[in-house]
Design a protein around this motif. Sequence first.
Motif, mmCIF file in Angstrom:
data_model
loop_
_atom_site.group_PDB
_atom_site.id
_atom_site.type_symbol
_atom_site.label_atom_id
_atom_site.label_comp_id
_atom_site.label_asym_id
_atom_site.label_seq_id
_atom_site.Cartn_x
_atom_site.Cartn_y
_atom_site.Cartn_z
ATOM 1 N N ARG A 121 0.865 -1.192 0.000
ATOM 2 C CA ARG A 121 0.000 0.000 0.000
ATOM 3 C C ARG A 121 0.899 1.238 0.000
ATOM 4 O O ARG A 121 1.796 1.348 0.847
ATOM 5 N N VAL A 122 0.671 2.118 -0.962
ATOM 6 C CA VAL A 122 1.529 3.287 -1.156
ATOM 7 C C VAL A 122 0.805 4.544 -0.676
ATOM 8 O O VAL A 122 -0.364 4.760 -0.990
ATOM 9 N N LYS A 123 1.512 5.338 0.132
ATOM 10 C CA LYS A 123 0.942 6.612 0.611
ATOM 11 C C LYS A 123 1.934 7.726 0.316
ATOM 12 O O LYS A 123 3.135 7.586 0.581
ATOM 13 N N ALA A 124 1.421 8.859 -0.197
ATOM 14 C CA ALA A 124 2.277 10.034 -0.404
ATOM 15 C C ALA A 124 2.139 10.908 0.836
ATOM 16 O O ALA A 124 1.131 11.600 1.021
ATOM 17 N N GLU A 125 3.118 10.807 1.752
ATOM 18 C CA GLU A 125 3.048 11.545 3.022
ATOM 19 C C GLU A 125 4.437 11.638 3.636
ATOM 20 O O GLU A 125 5.315 10.817 3.358
ATOM 21 N N ASP A 126 4.638 12.620 4.482
ATOM 22 C CA ASP A 126 5.893 12.736 5.234
ATOM 23 C C ASP A 126 6.002 11.549 6.184
ATOM 24 O O ASP A 126 5.089 11.302 6.978
ATOM 25 N N GLY A 127 7.100 10.845 6.124
ATOM 26 C CA GLY A 127 7.272 9.652 6.963
ATOM 27 C C GLY A 127 7.212 9.965 8.447
ATOM 28 O O GLY A 127 6.747 9.156 9.258
#
Length: 283
Positions: free
Chosen positions: A132-138
């Motif tokens: 599952r891929v999320k575009a967010e600051d880790g």
Amino acid sequence: MELWFTEKYPQGWGITFKIDKALCSVRSPYQRIDVLETVGHGKLLVIDGCVMFTEADEFVYHEMLTHVPLFSHPNPQRVLIIGGGDGGAAREVVRHSCVEEVFLVDIDEDVIKVSKEYFPTVSCGLEDERVRVKAEDGVKFLERCEEESFDVILVDSTDPVGPAVGLFEKSFFEKCYRALSADGIMAAQSGSPYFQLELVGRVHKTVADVFPIVHTYVAGTPSYGGMWTFVIGSKGQDPSLGPVRKDDLVVSGLKYYNYKLHVGAFALPNYILQVIGKFGSGT
Ligand code: SAM
């Protein structure tokens, strides 16, 4: 006319590739992303002027970032990758049949898009149904995580400049510790021992302030100017003792990692032992 791309290091050194043509250049909200066709090394991914990988030798970095921690854990079912939007680390993680879910959290969705378009052999791991891929600051993602959410955390980030600065701070590794299971393991890229030796020492000592077991290990990465380092922190098994489980089907498909090299990667030259504070301890 000859065309060359050079990544310049502060010490008056550079890594240079002969270029056939520039394929893409994207200015995302976070960084500049370039794809260049090299002469002899396949395509090259560059972010903010830094070499991320070439098709020719990306396997070294991606195999060593992932298989050393994964084979050091008895049953890695839940894996978090912070950064790694190119998909190379995810491709290696999903080789392990025991892995049930992979979260990939990269701040820049443009990296994911560019890799899918220009690096299908690297981004292929992102297509696995477990990913599952999320575009967010880790950092922000980890702040929201429940405790003990993951068995392994891999930090596949750019160097500590721009959006990645927070991924090298003690508070970040404390968030990793909290999000890891009781026997969890975290591994992160920690820079060049030739050109970023101070960083290698600083990251090792920062992780040592958080994890009971910490080591630095190395791999030979031509596109990064030779050796590269990784730092690994464990709440459970000591990764330097070697794999605690074996999966020959996985290893047979690899071009760099093997069980003996896993142990050998922790044998460090004196100058690195000195900077991480382990010289003379016989380790
Ligand atoms: N895997 C490649 C290699 O062989 O070194 C390069 C690493 S990958 C391209 C580095 C990624 O870290 C980039 O995609 C960048 O967007 C991501 N990144 C930087 N700062 C981040 C942050 N704070 N949170 C999540 N991802 C971040």
